[in-house]
Write a protein that holds these residues in place. Structure first.
Motif, PDB file in Angstrom:
ATOM      1  N   TYR A   1       0.735  -1.084   0.017  1.00 49.97           N
ATOM      2  CA  TYR A   1      -0.450   0.138  -0.024  1.00 49.97           C
ATOM      3  C   TYR A   1       0.857   1.227  -0.220  1.00 49.97           C
ATOM      4  O   TYR A   1       0.470   2.343   0.521  1.00 49.97           O
ATOM      5  CB  TYR A   1      -1.075  -0.005   1.532  1.00 49.97           C
ATOM      6  CG  TYR A   1      -1.655  -1.724   1.272  1.00 49.97           C
ATOM      7  CD1 TYR A   1      -2.867  -1.513   0.102  1.00 49.97           C
ATOM      8  CD2 TYR A   1      -1.529  -1.894   2.714  1.00 49.97           C
ATOM      9  CE1 TYR A   1      -3.307  -3.004   0.280  1.00 49.97           C
ATOM     10  CE2 TYR A   1      -2.821  -3.414   2.641  1.00 49.97           C
ATOM     11  CZ  TYR A   1      -3.199  -3.166   1.003  1.00 49.97           C
ATOM     12  OH  TYR A   1      -4.272  -4.548   1.129  1.00 49.97           O
ATOM     13  N   SER A   2       2.413   1.183  -0.388  1.00 50.22           N
ATOM     14  CA  SER A   2       2.816   2.429  -0.101  1.00 50.22           C
ATOM     15  C   SER A   2       3.004   2.973  -1.779  1.00 50.22           C
ATOM     16  O   SER A   2       2.550   2.168  -2.304  1.00 50.22           O
ATOM     17  CB  SER A   2       5.013   2.082  -0.082  1.00 50.22           C
ATOM     18  OG  SER A   2       4.866   1.963   1.445  1.00 50.22           O
ATOM     19  N   SER A   3       3.175   4.294  -2.009  1.00 50.26           N
ATOM     20  CA  SER A   3       2.674   4.945  -3.215  1.00 50.26           C
ATOM     21  C   SER A   3       4.244   6.180  -3.397  1.00 50.26           C
ATOM     22  O   SER A   3       5.302   6.399  -2.152  1.00 50.26           O
ATOM     23  CB  SER A   3       1.722   5.663  -3.857  1.00 50.26           C
ATOM     24  OG  SER A   3       1.821   6.683  -2.639  1.00 50.26           O
ATOM     25  N   ALA A   4       4.153   6.095  -5.079  1.00 50.98           N
ATOM     26  CA  ALA A   4       5.520   6.255  -4.948  1.00 50.98           C
ATOM     27  C   ALA A   4       5.465   7.377  -6.755  1.00 50.98           C
ATOM     28  O   ALA A   4       4.658   6.318  -7.060  1.00 50.98           O
ATOM     29  CB  ALA A   4       6.872   5.642  -5.522  1.00 50.98           C
ATOM     30  N   THR A   5       6.003   8.664  -6.318  1.00 47.71           N
ATOM     31  CA  THR A   5       5.713   9.600  -8.531  1.00 47.71           C
ATOM     32  C   THR A   5       6.834   9.376  -9.005  1.00 47.71           C
ATOM     33  O   THR A   5       8.175  10.261  -8.282  1.00 47.71           O
ATOM     34  CB  THR A   5       4.835  10.438  -7.726  1.00 47.71           C
ATOM     35  OG1 THR A   5       3.510  10.285  -6.779  1.00 47.71           O
ATOM     36  CG2 THR A   5       4.751  11.176  -9.145  1.00 47.71           C
ATOM     37  N   ALA A   6       7.647   8.859 -10.096  1.00 40.50           N
ATOM     38  CA  ALA A   6       8.190   9.040 -11.172  1.00 40.50           C
ATOM     39  C   ALA A   6       8.353  10.576 -11.793  1.00 40.50           C
ATOM     40  O   ALA A   6       6.824  10.355 -12.233  1.00 40.50           O
ATOM     41  CB  ALA A   6       8.320   8.102 -11.949  1.00 40.50           C
ATOM     42  N   ILE A   7       8.634  10.957 -11.442  1.00 42.39           N
ATOM     43  CA  ILE A   7       8.922  12.763 -12.510  1.00 42.39           C
ATOM     44  C   ILE A   7       9.913  13.025 -13.584  1.00 42.39           C
ATOM     45  O   ILE A   7      10.945  12.876 -12.448  1.00 42.39           O
ATOM     46  CB  ILE A   7       8.822  14.225 -11.605  1.00 42.39           C
ATOM     47  CG1 ILE A   7       7.835  13.446  -9.789  1.00 42.39           C
ATOM     48  CG2 ILE A   7       8.683  15.101 -11.815  1.00 42.39           C
ATOM     49  CD1 ILE A   7       8.153  14.936  -9.081  1.00 42.39           C
ATOM     50  N   LYS A   8       9.908  12.974 -14.473  1.00 41.58           N
ATOM     51  CA  LYS A   8      10.455  13.321 -16.112  1.00 41.58           C
ATOM     52  C   LYS A   8      10.527  14.502 -15.416  1.00 41.58           C
ATOM     53  O   LYS A   8      10.394  15.768 -15.980  1.00 41.58           O
ATOM     54  CB  LYS A   8       9.888  12.912 -16.383  1.00 41.58           C
ATOM     55  CG  LYS A   8      10.837  12.955 -17.977  1.00 41.58           C
ATOM     56  CD  LYS A   8      10.409  13.688 -19.236  1.00 41.58           C
ATOM     57  CE  LYS A   8      11.656  12.743 -20.751  1.00 41.58           C
ATOM     58  NZ  LYS A   8      10.875  12.211 -21.771  1.00 41.58           N
ATOM     59  N   ILE A   9      12.021  14.904 -14.959  1.00 38.61           N
ATOM     60  CA  ILE A   9      13.197  16.486 -14.685  1.00 38.61           C
ATOM     61  C   ILE A   9      13.941  17.387 -15.881  1.00 38.61           C
ATOM     62  O   ILE A   9      14.413  17.807 -16.425  1.00 38.61           O
ATOM     63  CB  ILE A   9      13.719  16.674 -13.590  1.00 38.61           C
ATOM     64  CG1 ILE A   9      15.361  15.819 -13.381  1.00 38.61           C
ATOM     65  CG2 ILE A   9      13.174  16.400 -12.820  1.00 38.61           C
ATOM     66  CD1 ILE A   9      15.628  16.206 -12.702  1.00 38.61           C
ATOM     67  N   ALA A  10      14.252  16.151 -17.241  1.00 38.51           N
ATOM     68  CA  ALA A  10      14.743  15.892 -18.062  1.00 38.51           C
ATOM     69  C   ALA A  10      14.691  14.957 -19.344  1.00 38.51           C
ATOM     70  O   ALA A  10      13.931  14.007 -18.628  1.00 38.51           O
ATOM     71  CB  ALA A  10      16.871  16.461 -17.718  1.00 38.51           C
ATOM     72  N   THR A  11      15.468  15.014 -20.852  1.00 38.14           N
ATOM     73  CA  THR A  11      15.030  14.096 -21.196  1.00 38.14           C
ATOM     74  C   THR A  11      15.035  12.798 -21.112  1.00 38.14           C
ATOM     75  O   THR A  11      14.564  12.126 -20.991  1.00 38.14           O
ATOM     76  CB  THR A  11      15.975  13.955 -22.872  1.00 38.14           C
ATOM     77  OG1 THR A  11      15.788  15.586 -23.174  1.00 38.14           O
ATOM     78  CG2 THR A  11      15.526  13.051 -23.747  1.00 38.14           C
ATOM     79  N   ASP A  12      16.040  12.115 -19.852  1.00 39.29           N
ATOM     80  CA  ASP A  12      16.090  11.083 -19.616  1.00 39.29           C
ATOM     81  C   ASP A  12      16.696  10.576 -18.079  1.00 39.29           C
ATOM     82  O   ASP A  12      17.129  10.257 -17.434  1.00 39.29           O
ATOM     83  CB  ASP A  12      17.249  10.254 -20.418  1.00 39.29           C
ATOM     84  CG  ASP A  12      16.907   9.329 -21.899  1.00 39.29           C
ATOM     85  OD1 ASP A  12      15.773   8.898 -21.580  1.00 39.29           O
ATOM     86  OD2 ASP A  12      16.800   9.845 -22.231  1.00 39.29           O
ATOM     87  N   GLU A  13      16.414  11.555 -17.781  1.00 33.46           N
ATOM     88  CA  GLU A  13      16.419  11.310 -16.355  1.00 33.46           C
ATOM     89  C   GLU A  13      15.071  11.582 -15.789  1.00 33.46           C
ATOM     90  O   GLU A  13      14.531  12.669 -15.722  1.00 33.46           O
ATOM     91  CB  GLU A  13      17.196  12.906 -15.744  1.00 33.46           C
ATOM     92  CG  GLU A  13      17.901  13.248 -13.884  1.00 33.46           C
ATOM     93  CD  GLU A  13      18.602  14.356 -14.295  1.00 33.46           C
ATOM     94  OE1 GLU A  13      18.726  14.846 -13.066  1.00 33.46           O
ATOM     95  OE2 GLU A  13      19.132  15.294 -15.208  1.00 33.46           O
ATOM     96  N   TRP A  14      15.024  10.935 -14.302  1.00 31.31           N
ATOM     97  CA  TRP A  14      13.894  10.888 -13.816  1.00 31.31           C
ATOM     98  C   TRP A  14      13.826  10.635 -11.951  1.00 31.31           C
ATOM     99  O   TRP A  14      15.261  11.031 -11.501  1.00 31.31           O
ATOM    100  CB  TRP A  14      13.327   9.764 -13.297  1.00 31.31           C
ATOM    101  CG  TRP A  14      12.904   9.870 -14.976  1.00 31.31           C
ATOM    102  CD1 TRP A  14      13.097   9.318 -16.334  1.00 31.31           C
ATOM    103  CD2 TRP A  14      11.378   9.573 -15.497  1.00 31.31           C
ATOM    104  NE1 TRP A  14      12.328   9.089 -17.223  1.00 31.31           N
ATOM    105  CE2 TRP A  14      11.338   9.709 -16.681  1.00 31.31           C
ATOM    106  CE3 TRP A  14       9.598   9.764 -14.438  1.00 31.31           C
ATOM    107  CZ2 TRP A  14       9.724   9.860 -17.668  1.00 31.31           C
ATOM    108  CZ3 TRP A  14       9.007   9.728 -15.806  1.00 31.31           C
ATOM    109  CH2 TRP A  14       8.943   9.526 -16.992  1.00 31.31           C
TER     110      TRP A  14
END
Length: 239
Positions: free
Chosen positions: A219-232
């Motif tokens: 039940y944990s959650s996470a968010t992947a955020i794109k900050i550059a072309t291939d950087e998260w």
């Protein structure tokens, strides 16, 4: 119209069916004969008002210049284009229903109650959204591996398996998410979720393994955020 300069009665005058000789001084033809009623009908037709009348353009031709049309047609202004005559003034009325598909040329002040639905490709830049409701679609995954696609930026991925699960962030060359895109991941089952780098991708996080963070528990959650072309960057309940 030819001036009727002389009406010569034949027979008793002033009778509706009396026959008159109509002299036309501009013609060398013989005078024509007509009844008084026919002459009245002729004058009536000349002065007839086109009220509640129909003109068949199949059998009749209306000619004139744009200026003459504007002078003759009162109450509205007309614009003349290659597509024909377009009314540019006057009220549009209040239709009970309908779809506005093209409002080019309409004044902004005349368009009201404009409920708008944005399509997937429209961007509301510098717009104020009053009480917006954003609903994400769920993407239920039950396998042990998953690579998000372009549509997952608008969804919540739920990972439900008893065994460990790996979610791999794809490179921009494979899935071109826009910078600022977010991928939301929830560990629904007991199998721990690891978020890993695809080929050429760089992940940073506060997890114990920065480039491969794990969701802390079921039940944990996470968010992947794109900050550059291939950087998260991965943020959330991770370890």
């Amino acid at each position: 119209m030819t001036d009727l300069t002389a009406l010569t009665p034949i027979g008793t005058p002033a009778l509706e069916d009396n026959i008159y000789v109509v002299d036309d001084p501009s013609s060398t033809k013989l005078p024509r004969k007509a009844t008084l009623q026919q002459i009245k009908d002729l004058f009536k037709a000349v002065a007839e008002t086109l009220t509640n009348k129909s003109i068949s353009l199949t059998n009749n031709t209306i000619t004139g210049t744009p200026a003459e049309f504007d002078t003759a047609l009162q109450g509205d202004t007309f614009v003349y284009t290659s597509d024909g005559v377009v009314i540019s003034g006057g009220a549009l009325g209040t239709p009970s229903s309908g779809t506005l598909t093209n409002c080019t040329g309409l004044p902004a002040a005349g368009v009201t109650n404009t409920a708008m639905t944005l399509s997937d490709t429209q961007t509301a830049t510098n717009k104020t959204l009053t009480a917006p409701v954003i609903t994400y679609t769920l993407n239920a995954q039950t396998g042990t591996t998953y690579t998000p696609d372009i549509n997952d930026a608008k969804k919540v991925i739920t990972c439900d398996n008893a065994a460990a699960i790996t979610v791999t962030i794809p490179p921009n060359s494979s899935v071109a998410y826009g910078t600022g895109s977010q991928i939301n991941i929830i560990q629904k089952g007991a199998g721990q979720v690891t978020i890993s780098e695809g080929s050429g991708v760089t992940i940073n996080s506060t997890g114990g393994t920065s480039d491969a963070p794990k969701l802390r528990s079921q039940y944990s959650s996470a968010t992947a955020i794109k900050i550059a072309t291939d950087e998260w960057i991965i943020v959330g309940d991770i370890e």
